[in-house]
Motif scaffolding. Structure first.
Motif, PDB file in Angstrom:
ATOM      1  N   LYS A   1       0.795  -1.308   0.237  1.00 47.34           N
ATOM      2  CA  LYS A   1       0.251   0.050   0.067  1.00 47.34           C
ATOM      3  C   LYS A   1       0.730   1.454  -0.258  1.00 47.34           C
ATOM      4  O   LYS A   1       0.357   2.156  -0.808  1.00 47.34           O
TER       5      LYS A   1
ATOM      6  N   ARG B   1       2.491   1.682  -3.687  1.00 49.73           N
ATOM      7  CA  ARG B   1       1.140   2.453  -4.444  1.00 49.73           C
ATOM      8  C   ARG B   1       1.420   3.503  -4.410  1.00 49.73           C
ATOM      9  O   ARG B   1       1.096   4.541  -5.255  1.00 49.73           O
ATOM     10  N   GLU B   2       1.049   4.383  -3.377  1.00 55.24           N
ATOM     11  CA  GLU B   2       0.545   5.518  -2.530  1.00 55.24           C
ATOM     12  C   GLU B   2       1.661   5.889  -3.143  1.00 55.24           C
ATOM     13  O   GLU B   2       1.658   7.313  -3.461  1.00 55.24           O
TER      14      GLU B   2
ATOM     15  N   ASN C   1       1.525   6.579  -7.086  1.00 51.99           N
ATOM     16  CA  ASN C   1       0.729   7.756  -6.993  1.00 51.99           C
ATOM     17  C   ASN C   1       0.897   9.172  -7.058  1.00 51.99           C
ATOM     18  O   ASN C   1       0.300  10.082  -7.672  1.00 51.99           O
ATOM     19  N   HIS C   2       1.949   9.822  -5.812  1.00 49.04           N
ATOM     20  CA  HIS C   2       2.386  10.616  -5.288  1.00 49.04           C
ATOM     21  C   HIS C   2       2.797  11.816  -6.542  1.00 49.04           C
ATOM     22  O   HIS C   2       2.749  12.793  -7.096  1.00 49.04           O
TER      23      HIS C   2
ATOM     24  N   LYS D   1       3.021  10.251  -9.409  1.00 44.24           N
ATOM     25  CA  LYS D   1       2.463  10.904 -10.770  1.00 44.24           C
ATOM     26  C   LYS D   1       1.510  11.021 -10.882  1.00 44.24           C
ATOM     27  O   LYS D   1       1.303  12.476 -11.514  1.00 44.24           O
ATOM     28  N   ASP D   2       0.801  11.815  -9.174  1.00 43.24           N
ATOM     29  CA  ASP D   2      -0.275  13.121  -9.373  1.00 43.24           C
ATOM     30  C   ASP D   2       0.510  14.314  -9.020  1.00 43.24           C
ATOM     31  O   ASP D   2      -0.276  15.491  -9.823  1.00 43.24           O
TER      32      ASP D   2
ATOM     33  N   GLU E   1       5.965   1.680 -11.163  1.00 46.21           N
ATOM     34  CA  GLU E   1       6.143   0.597 -11.816  1.00 46.21           C
ATOM     35  C   GLU E   1       6.221  -1.119 -12.691  1.00 46.21           C
ATOM     36  O   GLU E   1       5.644  -2.065 -12.010  1.00 46.21           O
TER      37      GLU E   1
END
Length: 157
Positions: free
Chosen positions: A13, A16-17, A20-21, A23-24, A67
């Motif tokens: 988890k 993944r976080e 995401n950070h 990417k976003d 990834e």
């Protein structure tokens, strides 16, 4: 071809976080920095633009690497672990034969390793030396300072 690596649900988890950070949040920041540098004029002599492009390239490389790691990541079902031998996610109590010091470590994936919390990588010399051992076994582990011997006292989850 991606390499399979095993994680706790919490560790996966967290990975993944972080992705995401990147990417976003970080990716848009990099694009914005490039846009601002581009607006400052001649790109052939714009060091700020070159630095922003370099930073974006490094960010994209990090995203790609994460990834790839995630594509080979598997969560270990801790309830299915064999407690008779040391495996990934095993909590192992060991005793150093030389100084008698007892330590407890949890063997985890390399990205989850944190010695301060007692988590060591299964790829570390001690982690590799403990894998497959049972309670009562002695692990002889080659470390930079020589060979260390540890008695396996306890294995748990």
């Amino acid at each position: 071809m991606s390499k399979v690596s095993y994680y706790t649900a919490e560790g996966l988890k967290k990975l993944r976080e972080e992705l995401n950070h990147l990417k976003d949040v970080e990716r848009p920041k990099a694009s914005q920095a490039i846009g601002e540098a581009r607006d400052k004029g001649d790109l052939s002599e714009n060091a700020e633009y070159d630095a922003a492009k370099e930073a974006q390239g490094m960010l994209e490389m990090k995203i790609s690497k994460m990834e790839e790691i995630l594509s080979g990541a598997r969560v270990i079902d801790e309830s299915q672990l064999d407690l008779t031998k040391v495996l990934a996610l095993s909590k192992v109590k060991i005793k150093n034969q030389i100084n008698g010091m007892e330590m407890t470590y949890t063997l985890v994936a390399e990205s989850e390793a944190d010695l301060a919390t007692g988590k060591i990588s299964v790829n570390s010399p001690i982690g590799k030396g403990l894998l497959g051992k049972s309670v009562g076994d002695t692990a002889e582990i080659q470390v930079p300072s020589g060979i260390m011997k540890f008695d396996i006292l306890e294995i748990s989850r």
